[in-house]
Design an enzyme around this catalytic site. Structure first.
Site, PDB file in Angstrom:
ATOM      1  CD  GLU A 151      44.640  37.948  45.223  1.00 27.15           C
ATOM      2  OE1 GLU A 151      44.984  38.834  46.023  1.00 27.15           O
ATOM      3  OE2 GLU A 151      43.828  38.144  44.306  1.00 27.15           O
ATOM      4  CD  GLU A 257      39.855  36.484  40.483  1.00 33.61           C
ATOM      5  OE1 GLU A 257      40.299  37.646  40.370  1.00 33.61           O
ATOM      6  OE2 GLU A 257      39.815  35.850  41.554  1.00 33.61           O
TER       7      GLU A 257
END
Length: 374
Positions: A151, A257
């Site tokens: 991220e 995810e």
């Protein structure tokens, strides 16, 4: 007639279904994020059978993040990480290490010197290398893949302004991957992991970062696509686009995810997966607390089936599809972006029972064989 129809449906499921890992064994690995303390240590009798049956790839939800595994300077706690790796080895499962470098869930000491000031660039690089070397010495090829950076690209495609960037500079992602390449063997897959990869500007930033790595001769093997998606987004076109752009650089894709949010979101919701985002609880935002209606079950099943059709269409480009949580009890979506809600985003309910979405996905390989082409 109704009973006969139900029996035929169940028979059809039995003929089609074996397990997720068996259904997709010739396509891609099927994984799950594991709450190690609850599922492997405290109550293995409740969860181990399900994990063994359905999955051939595992990732620690939190136990390998820096604050968990190295909470104090010079102090490592491998209890939970060891438990996952040992379980995976005994059951012939892949382990994906999550995560080496992220701006969240770090120990307080990481970015500070002994005087409590911001640590120097040289010192931070030294700490990073020691961390990687320590993990590699302990686990070696028992961990087949690592999320190296998590991220780090903002929604506009720029590098996020985190302590990593402030101390190491704009090219810190390249420095991190170069270090990982130097520490880990070529057999270890190195991954960049992020959410909202379908966002055009963010995808452009990620692809630009990949191009910089490749131009510098630094190895990156895959992009982890955090598929924290919903019933109504992203579009098929957006998913197809991100797969195409990433694979065109010669990289594999990990759906790292996966969960499908079924609850309403506040108007001010950012649409991302930034864990620091929080909104106030309102009962209207928690409509399925007592039960998850049949109509919504069907909507979730249809959504998962459609997503898996896309995955199968591009199975040659995808290494792994990993669900972010074993069942609805353990989904992070119960607490984010509104705490204490009751969400239903996964394939197994709170009793470990498969939902209609599970059976619909298991039918996907037969759909593939009847005309879905690559």
């Amino acid at each position: 007639m109704l009973i006969r129809t139900l029996l035929l449906l169940n028979l059809s499921f039995c003929l089609t279904a074996s397990s997720l890992k068996e259904a997709f064994k010739d396509k891609f690995r099927i994984g799950s994020a594991i709450n190690i303390q609850e599922q492997l240590i405290q109550h293995p009798e409740k969860f181990e059978a399900l994990i063994k049956k359905e999955f051939n790839s595992l990732v620690a939800e939190n136990a390998m993040k820096w604050e968990a595994i190295n909470p104090q300077k010079g102090v490592y706690d491998f209890k939970f990480a060891d438990a996952l790796v040992n379980f995976a080895q005994k059951n012939n499962m892949q382990v994906v290490g999550h995560v080496l470098f992220w701006h969240s869930q770090n120990p307080d000491w990481l970015f500070k010197d002994d005087q409590g000031e911001a640590v120097s660039k040289d010192e931070l690089l030294k700490r990073m290398r020691f961390h990687l070397t320590t993990l590699h010495k302990r686990y070696g090829n028992k961990i087949q893949s690592w999320d190296v950076v998590n991220e780090a690209i903002d929604e506009d495609g720029s590098v996020k302004n985190t302590p990593w960037k402030k101390i190491l500079g704009d090219d810190w992602i390249l420095q991190a991957f170069q270090m990982a390449e130097e520490v880990f063997p070529s057999s270890t897959k190195l991954i960049y992991n992020d959410f909202n990869v379908f966002n055009k500007k963010k995808l452009t930033g990620i692809v630009s970062m990949v191009d910089q790595l490749l131009a510098a001769g630094i190895r990156i093997d895959a992009i982890g696509v955090q598929a924290h998606w919903a019933l109504d987004y992203p579009s098929d076109k957006s998913i197809e686009n991100l797969i195409g752009q990433i694979s065109s650089r010669g990289l594999k894709i990990d759906i790292s995810e996966l969960d499908i949010d079924v609850l309403p979101m506040p108007k001010s919701f950012s649409g991302g997966a930034e864990i620091t985002e929080n909104h106030s609880y309102k009962q209207s935002m928690d409509p399925y607390r007592k039960e998850f209606p049949k109509a919504k079950q069907e909507e979730l099943a249809a959504r998962y089936a459609n997503i898996f059709r896309t995955f199968l269409k591009h199975a040659d480009k995808i290494d792994r599809v990993n669900f972010w949580g074993l069942n609805d009890q353990f989904t992070w979506k119960n607490q984010w972006p509104i705490a204490n809600r009751k969400n239903h985003p996964l394939l197994f309910d709170r009793n470990n029972d498969p939902k209609p979405a599970y059976f619909r996905i298991l039918q996907s390989p037969s759909i593939q064989s009847k005309g879905v082409t690559k």
